[in-house]
Write an enzyme that holds these catalytic residues in place. Structure first.
Site, short mmCIF file in Angstrom:
data_model
loop_
_atom_site.label_atom_id
_atom_site.label_comp_id
_atom_site.label_asym_id
_atom_site.label_seq_id
_atom_site.Cartn_x
_atom_site.Cartn_y
_atom_site.Cartn_z
N SER A 1 0.91 -1.33 0.02
CA SER A 1 -0.10 0.14 0.10
C SER A 1 0.93 1.15 -0.03
O SER A 1 1.70 1.44 -0.98
CB SER A 1 -0.93 0.09 1.21
OG SER A 1 -2.06 1.10 1.14
N ARG B 1 -12.41 6.90 9.14
CA ARG B 1 -11.83 5.45 8.91
C ARG B 1 -13.20 4.48 8.38
O ARG B 1 -12.44 3.59 7.64
CB ARG B 1 -11.26 5.20 10.41
CG ARG B 1 -11.05 3.70 10.50
CD ARG B 1 -9.70 3.55 9.62
NE ARG B 1 -9.13 2.33 9.81
CZ ARG B 1 -7.90 1.68 9.16
NH1 ARG B 1 -7.36 2.50 8.29
NH2 ARG B 1 -7.53 0.67 9.42
N ASP C 1 -9.16 -4.59 -6.28
CA ASP C 1 -8.72 -3.40 -5.52
C ASP C 1 -9.26 -2.21 -6.19
O ASP C 1 -9.05 -1.88 -7.20
CB ASP C 1 -7.04 -3.31 -5.58
CG ASP C 1 -6.70 -2.24 -4.75
OD1 ASP C 1 -7.14 -1.52 -4.21
OD2 ASP C 1 -5.32 -2.53 -4.03
N HIS D 1 -8.34 -4.30 -1.43
CA HIS D 1 -6.80 -3.60 -1.20
C HIS D 1 -6.51 -4.12 0.23
O HIS D 1 -5.15 -4.35 0.15
CB HIS D 1 -7.30 -2.13 -0.86
CG HIS D 1 -5.76 -1.38 -0.94
ND1 HIS D 1 -5.08 -1.12 -1.65
CD2 HIS D 1 -5.31 -0.89 0.34
CE1 HIS D 1 -4.18 -0.40 -1.43
NE2 HIS D 1 -4.16 -0.03 -0.10
N ASP D 2 -7.22 -5.02 0.76
CA ASP D 2 -6.62 -5.49 2.18
C ASP D 2 -6.21 -6.92 1.87
O ASP D 2 -5.90 -7.63 2.89
CB ASP D 2 -7.65 -5.58 3.17
CG ASP D 2 -7.73 -4.15 3.94
OD1 ASP D 2 -6.75 -3.32 3.67
OD2 ASP D 2 -8.51 -4.18 5.01
#
Length: 352
Positions: free
Chosen positions: A155, A216, A296, A326-327
């Site tokens: 990332s 978040r 992603d 993305h994780d």
């Protein structure tokens, strides 16, 4: 103990010496009784958008001094503690890959990581990923590490790794770039801009922490995928006269957990830093393994293809499929393990 600015490796036009060491009394060498050590170093560093500043570098290192060194860096929430050790037994951010017998094994490599510039919230200025790369070079100078065998970045860490390979090519043998790219995609940048506006709205209501929690939660939605949410969560329900979506409890948990450990200024400045990413891939001539995730939404697959086409060194592309988007780097432990082992085996063979 003190170190003078190191310029012995500055044979590239981009590889400058932007840092001066004021002190490094906290430098710690590993001993037989400790399998990890931490240190703190204050330096003067030339920042691209904020001029010369005094900054603190906080690092952790695992593995014996004789082993080849890997620098390991994660997203903006990652830090210097990768995985438990005898010296520091608390959980780390990447313990699925770091540890004895794992892909990043401190008995085979010396593992170095640090806290991002700005992570403590004290450095409230615009921070470029290039600044982070220069800070890493300064840390290597202070620790008298001439060259990394490889830089492993995920990332934001992958973005900084690309900067490091471009700016300090003689200091690294290879790069593993996972879910990161050479420029911030406008769609992802817009998503992050809205997160920062959520923080600003919270501040206007005298509840900055609530704004940070909401930011978040929006970020989590960008990290994951609709497919995962369809598997994990059910239909909305009426509770106390209002409709509550099934995923809200999970998102609230993510927001509260993040607020408990993250200064607001740190989130804002590191979020901005992602959007400042700009590096010319043609300047990178070290071997690069690019790892992309087809689902992603922050790093579209087309961006990874563009990066691979423009890199000038030996390049390998690995594309994963994952509902975690993305994780995936944090969730698809087996696939990432295989990729890391393959890339590091190539580094070892090249060094031999």
């Amino acid at each position: 103990m003190s170190f003078a600015p190191a310029t012995a490796y500055a044979d590239s036009s981009l590889s400058q010496a932007p840092a001066a060491f004021e002190r490094s009394d906290a430098y710690v060498a590993l001993s037989g009784e400790r399998d990890a050590a931490r240190g703190e170093l204050r330096i003067e560093l030339d920042l691209r958008h904020a001029g010369r500043r005094s900054v603190v570098l906080r690092y952790e290192i695992q593995g014996e001094a004789s082993l080849p060194v890997l620098f390991v860096a994660g997203g903006i929430s990652a830090h210097r503690h990768l995985a438990p050790s005898r010296a520091y037994p608390e959980g780390g951010w990447w313990e699925t890959q770091v540890g004895r017998g794992r892909a990043l094994d401190p008995s085979r490599h010396r593992l170095l990581a640090f806290d991002w510039l700005g992570a403590d919230g004290a450095l409230d200025v615009a921070l470029d990923p290039a600044d982070q790369a220069d800070a890493i070079a300064a840390l290597l100078d202070a620790l008298r590490i001439q060259r990394l065998e490889a830089f492993v970045g995920y990332s934001y860490g992958a973005m900084v790794g690309l900067q490091f390979a471009a700016r300090h090519p003689q200091r690294v043998g290879a790069l593993v770039s996972i879910s990161g790219t050479h420029r911030a995609h406008p769609y992802a940048a817009a998503w992050r801009a809205l997160q920062r506006r959520a923080v600003a709205l919270g501040a206007l209501q005298c509840d900055e922490s609530q704004g940070l929690a909401l930011a978040r939660e929006l970020a989590v939605l960008s990290y994951r995928t609709p497919e995962e949410f369809a598997e994990r969560f059910g239909a909305a329900q009426v509770r106390d006269g209002r409709v509550r979506v099934d995923a809200e409890d999970y998102l609230d948990h993510c927001g509260a957990k993040y607020v408990a450990r993250t200064p607001t200024a740190a989130f804002l400045r590191l979020s901005e830093s992602i959007d400042l990413q700009q590096v010319d891939p043609s300047l990178i001539r070290v071997p690069v393994t690019v790892v992309a995730v087809s689902e992603d939404r922050l790093i579209p697959l087309s961006e990874s293809y563009d990066l691979v086409e423009r890199l000038r060194g030996e390049t390998r592309l690995r594309v994963l499929r994952s509902i975690y988007g993305h994780d995936a780097c944090l969730k698809e432990a087996g696939d990432i393990d295989t990729i890391l082992r393959e890339a590091l085996a190539d580094c070892t063979q090249a060094a031999a």
